[in-house]
Design an enzyme around this catalytic site. Structure first.
Site, PDB file in Angstrom:
ATOM      1  N   ALA A 167      -7.396  -6.868  15.409  1.00  0.00           N
ATOM      2  CA  ALA A 167      -6.097  -6.201  15.343  1.00  0.00           C
ATOM      3  C   ALA A 167      -5.231  -6.537  16.552  1.00  0.00           C
ATOM      4  O   ALA A 167      -4.040  -6.830  16.427  1.00  0.00           O
ATOM      5  CB  ALA A 167      -6.313  -4.690  15.250  1.00  0.00           C
ATOM      6  N   ARG A 187       0.838  -1.206   0.000  1.00  0.00           N
ATOM      7  CA  ARG A 187       0.000   0.000   0.000  1.00  0.00           C
ATOM      8  C   ARG A 187       0.864   1.243   0.000  1.00  0.00           C
ATOM      9  O   ARG A 187       2.030   1.184   0.367  1.00  0.00           O
ATOM     10  CB  ARG A 187      -0.814   0.062   1.298  1.00  0.00           C
ATOM     11  CG  ARG A 187      -2.116  -0.619   1.297  1.00  0.00           C
ATOM     12  CD  ARG A 187      -2.743  -0.437   2.689  1.00  0.00           C
ATOM     13  NE  ARG A 187      -3.613  -1.530   3.032  1.00  0.00           N
ATOM     14  CZ  ARG A 187      -4.914  -1.559   2.767  1.00  0.00           C
ATOM     15  NH1 ARG A 187      -5.483  -0.532   2.206  1.00  0.00           N
ATOM     16  NH2 ARG A 187      -5.635  -2.615   3.094  1.00  0.00           N
ATOM     17  N   ASP A 215      -4.684 -12.179  10.883  1.00  0.00           N
ATOM     18  CA  ASP A 215      -5.904 -12.645  10.217  1.00  0.00           C
ATOM     19  C   ASP A 215      -5.666 -13.795   9.253  1.00  0.00           C
ATOM     20  O   ASP A 215      -6.620 -14.479   8.868  1.00  0.00           O
ATOM     21  CB  ASP A 215      -6.539 -11.501   9.396  1.00  0.00           C
ATOM     22  CG  ASP A 215      -7.287 -10.503  10.264  1.00  0.00           C
ATOM     23  OD1 ASP A 215      -7.156 -10.580  11.501  1.00  0.00           O
ATOM     24  OD2 ASP A 215      -7.991  -9.639   9.691  1.00  0.00           O
ATOM     25  N   LEU A 258       1.612   2.809   5.532  1.00  0.00           N
ATOM     26  CA  LEU A 258       1.711   1.682   6.462  1.00  0.00           C
ATOM     27  C   LEU A 258       0.413   1.554   7.267  1.00  0.00           C
ATOM     28  O   LEU A 258      -0.413   2.460   7.270  1.00  0.00           O
ATOM     29  CB  LEU A 258       2.898   1.916   7.412  1.00  0.00           C
ATOM     30  CG  LEU A 258       4.283   1.990   6.737  1.00  0.00           C
ATOM     31  CD1 LEU A 258       5.343   2.449   7.737  1.00  0.00           C
ATOM     32  CD2 LEU A 258       4.664   0.636   6.140  1.00  0.00           C
ATOM     33  N   HIS A 295     -15.447   6.955  42.824  1.00  0.00           N
ATOM     34  CA  HIS A 295     -16.824   7.368  42.597  1.00  0.00           C
ATOM     35  C   HIS A 295     -16.845   8.816  42.141  1.00  0.00           C
ATOM     36  O   HIS A 295     -16.134   9.639  42.724  1.00  0.00           O
ATOM     37  CB  HIS A 295     -17.618   7.232  43.893  1.00  0.00           C
ATOM     38  CG  HIS A 295     -19.031   7.704  43.773  1.00  0.00           C
ATOM     39  ND1 HIS A 295     -19.988   6.994  43.076  1.00  0.00           N
ATOM     40  CD2 HIS A 295     -19.639   8.837  44.223  1.00  0.00           C
ATOM     41  CE1 HIS A 295     -21.122   7.659  43.126  1.00  0.00           C
ATOM     42  NE2 HIS A 295     -20.941   8.789  43.809  1.00  0.00           N
ATOM     43  N   ALA A 307     -25.286  -9.179  10.560  1.00  0.00           N
ATOM     44  CA  ALA A 307     -25.364  -8.435  11.827  1.00  0.00           C
ATOM     45  C   ALA A 307     -24.154  -8.732  12.698  1.00  0.00           C
ATOM     46  O   ALA A 307     -24.268  -9.012  13.891  1.00  0.00           O
ATOM     47  CB  ALA A 307     -26.647  -8.789  12.563  1.00  0.00           C
TER      48      ALA A 307
HETATM   49  P1  NAI Z   1     -18.848 -11.280  11.110  1.00  0.00           P
HETATM   50  O1  NAI Z   1     -18.334 -12.649  10.883  1.00  0.00           O
HETATM   51  O2  NAI Z   1     -18.649 -10.618  12.423  1.00  0.00           O
HETATM   52  O3  NAI Z   1     -20.434 -11.260  10.825  1.00  0.00           O
HETATM   53  C1  NAI Z   1     -20.976 -11.655   9.582  1.00  0.00           C
HETATM   54  C2  NAI Z   1     -22.476 -11.954   9.724  1.00  0.00           C
HETATM   55  O4  NAI Z   1     -23.035 -12.132   8.426  1.00  0.00           O
HETATM   56  C3  NAI Z   1     -22.763 -13.229  10.509  1.00  0.00           C
HETATM   57  O5  NAI Z   1     -23.660 -12.921  11.536  1.00  0.00           O
HETATM   58  C4  NAI Z   1     -23.371 -14.160   9.447  1.00  0.00           C
HETATM   59  O6  NAI Z   1     -24.324 -15.040  10.011  1.00  0.00           O
HETATM   60  C5  NAI Z   1     -24.014 -13.178   8.479  1.00  0.00           C
HETATM   61  N1  NAI Z   1     -24.242 -13.706   7.129  1.00  0.00           N
HETATM   62  C6  NAI Z   1     -23.375 -14.428   6.370  1.00  0.00           C
HETATM   63  N2  NAI Z   1     -23.929 -14.707   5.158  1.00  0.00           N
HETATM   64  C7  NAI Z   1     -25.167 -14.145   5.138  1.00  0.00           C
HETATM   65  C8  NAI Z   1     -26.226 -14.079   4.173  1.00  0.00           C
HETATM   66  N3  NAI Z   1     -26.120 -14.635   2.950  1.00  0.00           N
HETATM   67  N4  NAI Z   1     -27.366 -13.417   4.483  1.00  0.00           N
HETATM   68  C9  NAI Z   1     -27.486 -12.819   5.708  1.00  0.00           C
HETATM   69  N5  NAI Z   1     -26.522 -12.862   6.655  1.00  0.00           N
HETATM   70  C10 NAI Z   1     -25.365 -13.499   6.379  1.00  0.00           C
HETATM   71  O7  NAI Z   1     -18.241 -10.423   9.906  1.00  0.00           O
HETATM   72  P2  NAI Z   1     -17.976  -8.871   9.707  1.00  0.00           P
HETATM   73  O8  NAI Z   1     -18.897  -8.036  10.512  1.00  0.00           O
HETATM   74  O9  NAI Z   1     -17.979  -8.709   8.219  1.00  0.00           O
HETATM   75  O10 NAI Z   1     -16.515  -8.669  10.269  1.00  0.00           O
HETATM   76  C11 NAI Z   1     -15.405  -9.344   9.676  1.00  0.00           C
HETATM   77  C12 NAI Z   1     -14.291  -9.514  10.671  1.00  0.00           C
HETATM   78  O11 NAI Z   1     -13.705  -8.265  10.982  1.00  0.00           O
HETATM   79  C13 NAI Z   1     -14.762 -10.145  11.944  1.00  0.00           C
HETATM   80  O12 NAI Z   1     -13.883 -11.180  12.288  1.00  0.00           O
HETATM   81  C14 NAI Z   1     -14.691  -9.018  12.942  1.00  0.00           C
HETATM   82  O13 NAI Z   1     -14.370  -9.497  14.237  1.00  0.00           O
HETATM   83  C15 NAI Z   1     -13.593  -8.111  12.376  1.00  0.00           C
HETATM   84  N6  NAI Z   1     -13.841  -6.733  12.771  1.00  0.00           N
HETATM   85  C16 NAI Z   1     -13.703  -6.371  14.067  1.00  0.00           C
HETATM   86  C17 NAI Z   1     -14.001  -5.087  14.469  1.00  0.00           C
HETATM   87  C18 NAI Z   1     -13.884  -4.734  15.914  1.00  0.00           C
HETATM   88  O14 NAI Z   1     -13.214  -5.440  16.637  1.00  0.00           O
HETATM   89  N7  NAI Z   1     -14.520  -3.662  16.378  1.00  0.00           N
HETATM   90  C19 NAI Z   1     -14.452  -4.077  13.530  1.00  0.00           C
HETATM   91  C20 NAI Z   1     -14.582  -4.570  12.215  1.00  0.00           C
HETATM   92  C21 NAI Z   1     -14.273  -5.849  11.856  1.00  0.00           C
END
Ligand code: NAI
Length: 462
Positions: free
Chosen positions: A317, A35, A309, A38, A441, A177
């Protein structure tokens, strides 16, 4: 040709942290990044920019909903989308430049370009071949493809496109979701979009504690986010910048459609290892495309390690960072270690959601005797003053030993509060240890102590 003790491929949180630690431990280190800047997905198109948009839109929400109550009168701010994007970009720039500075400070060479590994001990970038005693692959992940859905990053977007929409949509459909869907859905809901989340499972946030799933969905619904659960998205059609999402309900196979200006595909991520040449090297991979590693993050090929990952485990992260530091220690002849039982997870909505350790459902399945200490933020003075009474702290402790086994928080600053419990778990603490610790508190942290008290003789303020 230059020669190094370690070359790290990828400069996301796993790779750059690994590189800095390797250099600090006296190893001659380079990090390859293709990229322009970094920091990988997290800093450029993930954690950091999304937090900027979450912060800005939370401020907007406060101005619209709570300022007048506090006696702060006047017109609510209007949204200058371009300025908000500039603020986001500036936040990214500060962070990516910060890593460049840290590389210079620690004498880590940044090799610019995309790397491949022609053989163990060699890393090819462009026409140059560099030698390395050890190679660490920290190549991260990419958006997982969803059958029948083509991402054009305009009308149908991944998390990357969702961070940089040309305009705020009137109607947004979010597929999935999970963490990304709910964080970005919150951003656009606060900016005035009608947001509907379609989720395959019957609950939001798969894998989280059941109480959190239910409580969090209620809160998001109150904020105006609609949910269609138990529905599989079949496809998305686009025409003239509009989309139609078709889905099928699991319970009766009935089909329906939903129109939207923007569709966010947030159905997970997949390991990114394209172009590295791993197949030719014979690096063992799992069926899910993850690089297989042993307890010391070594792949099936000597001298090649992998973290973050692109290997198994939560795609977070901070999990990658911990692995980066640990593998650096291993390469420097020390003892790197990651406690996978104490890795917090956070969703940066408002309120935030945070968890660590086991869920109540997992404890039930294991047959582990447990007790629950729960405390609502409605009983926390600071939260009430700050319009942050939604949510709770739930601590799960072993029924006999009182040892903390897990914790689940929905509430203000949950992502920060969780770390008190992480430290306690690292020390093998009992809930009583937290309960007997004096908490200032008025703070949100008192809710953690109250939940710990609730594991014993009872909370005071509930
Ligand atoms: P995710 O794996 O958390 O959620 C994906 C959702 O999509 C699941 O609930 C699944 O059942 C649903 N799904 C799959 N196929 C579907 C379909 N055809 N129709 C309807 N629903 C469907 O994935 P997400 O939110 O995309 O995140 C990806 C990764 O990035 C995760 O491992 C997450 O932990 C990480 N991440 C972490 C963050 C944080 O720590 N704040 C922020 C952003 C990403």
């Amino acid at each position: 040709m230059s020669s190094y003790d370690v070359i790290i491929i990828g400069s996301g949180p796993g790779g750059y942290v690994c590189a800095i630690r390797c250099a600090q431990l006296g190893l001659k280190t380079a990090c390859v990044e293709g990229r322009e800047t970094l920091g990988g997905t997290c800093l450029n198109v993930g954690c950091i920019p999304s937090k900027a948009l979450l912060h800005a839109t939370h401020m907007l929400h406060e101005a619209e909903h709570n300022f007048a109550t506090m006696g702060l009168k006047g017109k609510s701010p209007s949204v200058d989308w371009k300025q908000m994007q500039d603020y986001k970009k500036n936040t990214i720039d500060q962070n990516t430049k910060g890593i460049e500075f840290l590389f210079k400070k620690n004498k880590v060479d940044w090799i610019k370009g995309w790397a491949s590994i022609p053989e163990a001990g060699k890393v090819k970038v462009g026409d140059d071949v560099h030698e390395a005693k050890n190679i660490v692959i920290a190549s991260g992940s990419d958006v997982a493809q969803l059958k029948g859905v083509e991402i054009d990053e305009e009308t149908v977007v991944s998390s990357t496109g969702a961070l940089a929409l040309k305009k705020i949509p009137n109607k947004m459909v979010v597929i999935g979701a999970g963490v990304i869907g709910l964080e970005m859905g919150s951003v656009y809901r606060r900016l005035g979009a009608e947001v509907t989340v379609i989720e395959y499972l019957d609950t939001i946030t798969p894998g989280m504690d059941g109480d959190v799933q239910k409580g969090f969905q209620k809160i998001l619904k109150k904020q105006g986010i609609e949910f269609i659960l138990g529905a599989a998205v079949q496809g998305v059609e686009t025409k003239n910048g509009k989309a139609t999402v078709s889905y099928k309900l699991n319970k009766d196979d009935s089909e329906a459609t939903l129109d939207a200006d923007t569709v966010l595909v947030a159905t997970g991520r997949a390991p990114f290892t394209d172009g590295l040449g791993l197949e030719g090297l014979g690096v063992a991979m799992s069926k899910r495309g993850q690089i297989e590693v042993d307890d010391h993050w070594k792949t099936s090929v000597d001298g090649i390690y992998a973290i973050g990952d692109c290997i198994a485990g939560p795609m977070l992260a901070h999990k990658a960072e911990d692995e980066g530091m640990a593998v650096a220690e291993v390469l420097a002849g020390k003892h790197g270690h990651v406690n996978y039982g104490v890795i917090p997870g956070v969703i940066y909505t408002h309120p935030e959601v945070a968890n660590v350790g086991l869920t109540e459902e997992q404890l039930k399945d294991d047959g582990t005797p447990y007790k629950v200490g729960k405390f609502s933020f409605m009983g926390n003075g600071r939260a009430k003053a700050n319009f942050a009474g939604d949510g709770f702290v739930k601590i799960l402790a072993h029924k006999e030993t009182d040892r903390i086994l897990g914790a689940h928080i929905i509430g203000p600053m949950a992502g920060d509060l969780i770390h008190e419990i992480c430290v306690a778990m690292e020390f093998g603490a009992a809930a009583e240890d937290l309960a007997l610790t004096c908490h200032a508190h008025p703070t949100y942290s008192e809710a953690v102590r109250e939940a710990a008290l609730a594991c014993g003789d009872g909370a005071i303020h509930s």
